[in-house]
Design a protein around this motif. Structure first.
Motif, PDB file in Angstrom:
ATOM      1  N   LEU A  52       0.820  -1.345  -0.150  1.00  0.00           N
ATOM      2  CA  LEU A  52      -0.074  -0.080   0.003  1.00  0.00           C
ATOM      3  C   LEU A  52       0.802   1.302  -0.107  1.00  0.00           C
ATOM      4  CD1 LEU A  52      -2.960   1.350   0.080  1.00  0.00           C
ATOM      5  CD2 LEU A  52      -2.677   1.039   2.525  1.00  0.00           C
ATOM      6  N   ASP A  53       1.918   1.217   0.574  1.00  0.00           N
ATOM      7  CA  ASP A  53       2.983   2.290   0.672  1.00  0.00           C
ATOM      8  C   ASP A  53       3.393   2.518  -0.661  1.00  0.00           C
ATOM      9  OD1 ASP A  53       2.568   3.111   3.133  1.00  0.00           O
ATOM     10  OD2 ASP A  53       4.379   2.043   4.021  1.00  0.00           O
ATOM     11  N   GLY A  54       3.885   1.693  -1.369  1.00  0.00           N
ATOM     12  CA  GLY A  54       4.433   1.750  -2.784  1.00  0.00           C
ATOM     13  C   GLY A  54       3.362   2.273  -3.788  1.00  0.00           C
ATOM     14  N   LEU A  55       2.371   1.526  -3.680  1.00  0.00           N
ATOM     15  CA  LEU A  55       1.146   1.927  -4.527  1.00  0.00           C
ATOM     16  C   LEU A  55       0.727   3.547  -4.474  1.00  0.00           C
ATOM     17  CD1 LEU A  55      -1.287  -1.221  -4.636  1.00  0.00           C
ATOM     18  CD2 LEU A  55       0.127   0.023  -6.426  1.00  0.00           C
ATOM     19  N   LEU A  56       0.770   3.799  -3.093  1.00  0.00           N
ATOM     20  CA  LEU A  56       0.304   5.505  -2.891  1.00  0.00           C
ATOM     21  C   LEU A  56       1.384   6.236  -3.063  1.00  0.00           C
ATOM     22  CD1 LEU A  56      -2.071   7.031  -1.378  1.00  0.00           C
ATOM     23  CD2 LEU A  56      -0.848   6.558   0.759  1.00  0.00           C
ATOM     24  N   GLY A  57       2.506   5.681  -3.070  1.00  0.00           N
ATOM     25  CA  GLY A  57       3.664   6.790  -3.194  1.00  0.00           C
ATOM     26  C   GLY A  57       3.826   6.963  -4.807  1.00  0.00           C
ATOM     27  N   LEU A  58       3.750   5.643  -5.485  1.00  0.00           N
ATOM     28  CA  LEU A  58       3.703   5.747  -6.905  1.00  0.00           C
ATOM     29  C   LEU A  58       2.706   6.602  -7.603  1.00  0.00           C
ATOM     30  CD1 LEU A  58       5.559   4.743  -9.399  1.00  0.00           C
ATOM     31  CD2 LEU A  58       3.868   2.718  -9.429  1.00  0.00           C
ATOM     32  N   SER A  59       1.332   6.280  -7.090  1.00  0.00           N
ATOM     33  CA  SER A  59       0.267   7.015  -7.620  1.00  0.00           C
ATOM     34  C   SER A  59       0.181   8.570  -7.420  1.00  0.00           C
ATOM     35  CB  SER A  59      -0.945   6.448  -6.956  1.00  0.00           C
ATOM     36  OG  SER A  59      -1.091   5.125  -7.381  1.00  0.00           O
ATOM     37  N   LEU A  60       0.621   8.906  -6.002  1.00  0.00           N
ATOM     38  CA  LEU A  60       0.800  10.371  -5.794  1.00  0.00           C
ATOM     39  C   LEU A  60       1.841  11.041  -6.864  1.00  0.00           C
ATOM     40  CD1 LEU A  60       0.725  10.358  -1.919  1.00  0.00           C
ATOM     41  CD2 LEU A  60      -0.952  11.574  -3.536  1.00  0.00           C
ATOM     42  N   VAL A  61       3.068  10.344  -6.730  1.00  0.00           N
ATOM     43  CA  VAL A  61       3.852  10.937  -7.652  1.00  0.00           C
ATOM     44  C   VAL A  61       3.566  11.009  -9.124  1.00  0.00           C
ATOM     45  CG1 VAL A  61       6.419  10.624  -8.516  1.00  0.00           C
ATOM     46  CG2 VAL A  61       6.071  10.445  -6.222  1.00  0.00           C
ATOM     47  N   MET A  62       2.818   9.968  -9.638  1.00  0.00           N
ATOM     48  CA  MET A  62       2.446  10.163 -11.007  1.00  0.00           C
ATOM     49  C   MET A  62       1.174  11.064 -11.254  1.00  0.00           C
ATOM     50  SD  MET A  62       2.287   6.029 -12.010  1.00  0.00           S
ATOM     51  CE  MET A  62       1.406   6.494 -13.596  1.00  0.00           C
ATOM     52  N   SER A  64       0.841  13.856  -9.696  1.00  0.00           N
ATOM     53  CA  SER A  64       1.458  15.049  -9.676  1.00  0.00           C
ATOM     54  C   SER A  64       2.297  15.515 -10.961  1.00  0.00           C
ATOM     55  CB  SER A  64       2.710  15.109  -8.378  1.00  0.00           C
ATOM     56  OG  SER A  64       1.787  14.843  -7.299  1.00  0.00           O
ATOM     57  N   HIS A  65       3.148  14.574 -11.223  1.00  0.00           N
ATOM     58  CA  HIS A  65       3.792  14.490 -12.543  1.00  0.00           C
ATOM     59  C   HIS A  65       2.936  14.854 -13.604  1.00  0.00           C
ATOM     60  CE1 HIS A  65       6.921  13.903 -15.429  1.00  0.00           C
ATOM     61  NE2 HIS A  65       6.026  13.439 -16.343  1.00  0.00           N
ATOM     62  N   ILE A  66       1.902  14.298 -13.809  1.00  0.00           N
ATOM     63  CA  ILE A  66       0.842  14.504 -15.033  1.00  0.00           C
ATOM     64  C   ILE A  66       0.175  16.043 -14.956  1.00  0.00           C
ATOM     65  CG2 ILE A  66      -1.417  13.812 -15.851  1.00  0.00           C
ATOM     66  CD1 ILE A  66      -0.758  10.836 -15.124  1.00  0.00           C
ATOM     67  N   GLY A  67      -0.025  16.209 -13.839  1.00  0.00           N
ATOM     68  CA  GLY A  67      -0.615  17.822 -13.667  1.00  0.00           C
ATOM     69  C   GLY A  67       0.418  18.742 -13.920  1.00  0.00           C
ATOM     70  N   TRP A  90      12.460  18.523 -19.065  1.00  0.00           N
ATOM     71  CA  TRP A  90      13.376  17.663 -18.469  1.00  0.00           C
ATOM     72  C   TRP A  90      13.724  17.788 -16.966  1.00  0.00           C
ATOM     73  CZ3 TRP A  90      15.208  13.104 -20.116  1.00  0.00           C
ATOM     74  CH2 TRP A  90      14.844  12.869 -21.702  1.00  0.00           C
ATOM     75  N   ALA A  91      13.690  19.075 -16.680  1.00  0.00           N
ATOM     76  CA  ALA A  91      13.672  19.512 -15.099  1.00  0.00           C
ATOM     77  C   ALA A  91      12.531  18.693 -14.412  1.00  0.00           C
ATOM     78  CB  ALA A  91      13.622  20.992 -14.755  1.00  0.00           C
ATOM     79  N   LEU A  92      11.338  18.554 -14.905  1.00  0.00           N
ATOM     80  CA  LEU A  92      10.301  17.982 -14.381  1.00  0.00           C
ATOM     81  C   LEU A  92      10.536  16.377 -14.181  1.00  0.00           C
ATOM     82  CD1 LEU A  92       7.310  17.890 -13.156  1.00  0.00           C
ATOM     83  CD2 LEU A  92       6.371  17.871 -15.480  1.00  0.00           C
ATOM     84  N   ARG A  93      10.982  15.915 -15.355  1.00  0.00           N
ATOM     85  CA  ARG A  93      11.219  14.342 -15.357  1.00  0.00           C
ATOM     86  C   ARG A  93      12.269  14.142 -14.353  1.00  0.00           C
ATOM     87  NH1 ARG A  93      11.483  13.980 -21.935  1.00  0.00           N
ATOM     88  NH2 ARG A  93       9.389  14.252 -22.267  1.00  0.00           N
ATOM     89  N   GLY A  98      13.760  12.040  -8.751  1.00  0.00           N
ATOM     90  CA  GLY A  98      14.412  12.490  -7.524  1.00  0.00           C
ATOM     91  C   GLY A  98      13.181  12.162  -6.514  1.00  0.00           C
ATOM     92  N   VAL A  99      11.956  12.346  -6.773  1.00  0.00           N
ATOM     93  CA  VAL A  99      10.720  12.303  -5.625  1.00  0.00           C
ATOM     94  C   VAL A  99      10.464  10.883  -5.693  1.00  0.00           C
ATOM     95  CG1 VAL A  99       8.550  12.744  -5.296  1.00  0.00           C
ATOM     96  CG2 VAL A  99       9.951  14.672  -5.870  1.00  0.00           C
ATOM     97  N   LEU A 100      10.565  10.039  -6.733  1.00  0.00           N
ATOM     98  CA  LEU A 100      10.151   8.604  -6.597  1.00  0.00           C
ATOM     99  C   LEU A 100      11.413   8.056  -5.824  1.00  0.00           C
ATOM    100  CD1 LEU A 100       9.273   7.872 -10.130  1.00  0.00           C
ATOM    101  CD2 LEU A 100       7.865   7.483  -8.039  1.00  0.00           C
ATOM    102  N   VAL A 101      12.541   8.277  -5.734  1.00  0.00           N
ATOM    103  CA  VAL A 101      13.888   7.845  -5.069  1.00  0.00           C
ATOM    104  C   VAL A 101      13.575   8.414  -3.610  1.00  0.00           C
ATOM    105  CG1 VAL A 101      16.155   7.974  -4.606  1.00  0.00           C
ATOM    106  CG2 VAL A 101      15.579   7.878  -6.806  1.00  0.00           C
ATOM    107  N   GLY A 102      13.063   9.340  -3.302  1.00  0.00           N
ATOM    108  CA  GLY A 102      12.792   9.789  -1.970  1.00  0.00           C
ATOM    109  C   GLY A 102      11.503   9.074  -1.272  1.00  0.00           C
ATOM    110  N   VAL A 103      10.679   9.092  -1.954  1.00  0.00           N
ATOM    111  CA  VAL A 103       9.583   8.256  -1.609  1.00  0.00           C
ATOM    112  C   VAL A 103       9.872   6.548  -1.186  1.00  0.00           C
ATOM    113  CG1 VAL A 103       7.205   7.135  -2.162  1.00  0.00           C
ATOM    114  CG2 VAL A 103       7.674   9.738  -2.465  1.00  0.00           C
ATOM    115  N   TYR A 104      10.699   6.277  -2.137  1.00  0.00           N
ATOM    116  CA  TYR A 104      11.081   4.731  -1.913  1.00  0.00           C
ATOM    117  C   TYR A 104      12.135   4.834  -0.744  1.00  0.00           C
ATOM    118  CZ  TYR A 104      13.802   0.515  -2.350  1.00  0.00           C
ATOM    119  OH  TYR A 104      14.450  -0.726  -2.240  1.00  0.00           O
TER     120      TYR A 104
END
Length: 123
Positions: A52-62, A64-67, A90-93, A98-104
């Motif tokens: 659940l932590d992984g799914l929630l983290g990935l979903s929140l980051v995705m 935010s990225h899409i927005g 490229w800065a957003l990517r 970086g945020v995905l690594v931090g959430v992990y």
């Protein structure tokens, strides 16, 4: 007239369901799925649920990225801003990675997102 200027007509891409309606449906499904995942994180507070932590983290980051990507595409289009547009993309990517690594790291080495949501909710 110079080719590639701002006043040139836009070439429309060929229609594609994978980039149109399926893409839109995925964005809506992702946004709607955040509500039950956040509720599940609150209900399961105090317990460790790495999936659940992984799914929630990935979903929140995705989500935010899409927005943010939509904002960059809409307001800093590469045709009007040939240097700034791609730079911001490229800065957003890079920031997203970086945020995905931090959430992990937060989910594996700290309390995780479900515990964080519970602590913030009870504060």
């Amino acid at each position: 007239m110079n080719p590639g200027t701002v006043n040139d007509p836009t070439e429309f891409p060929p229609p594609s369901r994978t980039h149109g309606s399926y893409h839109w449906a995925f964005e809506r499904l992702l946004a709607a799925s955040l509500v039950p995942m956040t509720a599940a994180a609150f209900v399961t507070s105090g317990s460790s649920y790495p999936v659940l932590d992984g799914l929630l983290g990935l979903s929140l980051v995705m989500h935010s990225h899409i927005g943010f990507d939509s904002m960059v595409v809409d307001y800093v289009h590469k045709r009007k801003f040939p240097i700034l547009g791609p730079t911001l993309t490229w800065a957003l990517r890079s920031a997203t990675v970086g945020v995905l690594v931090g959430v992990y790291q937060f989910n594996t080495n700290d309390i995780g997102l479900t515990e964080l949501i519970a602590k913030v909710w009870m504060a």
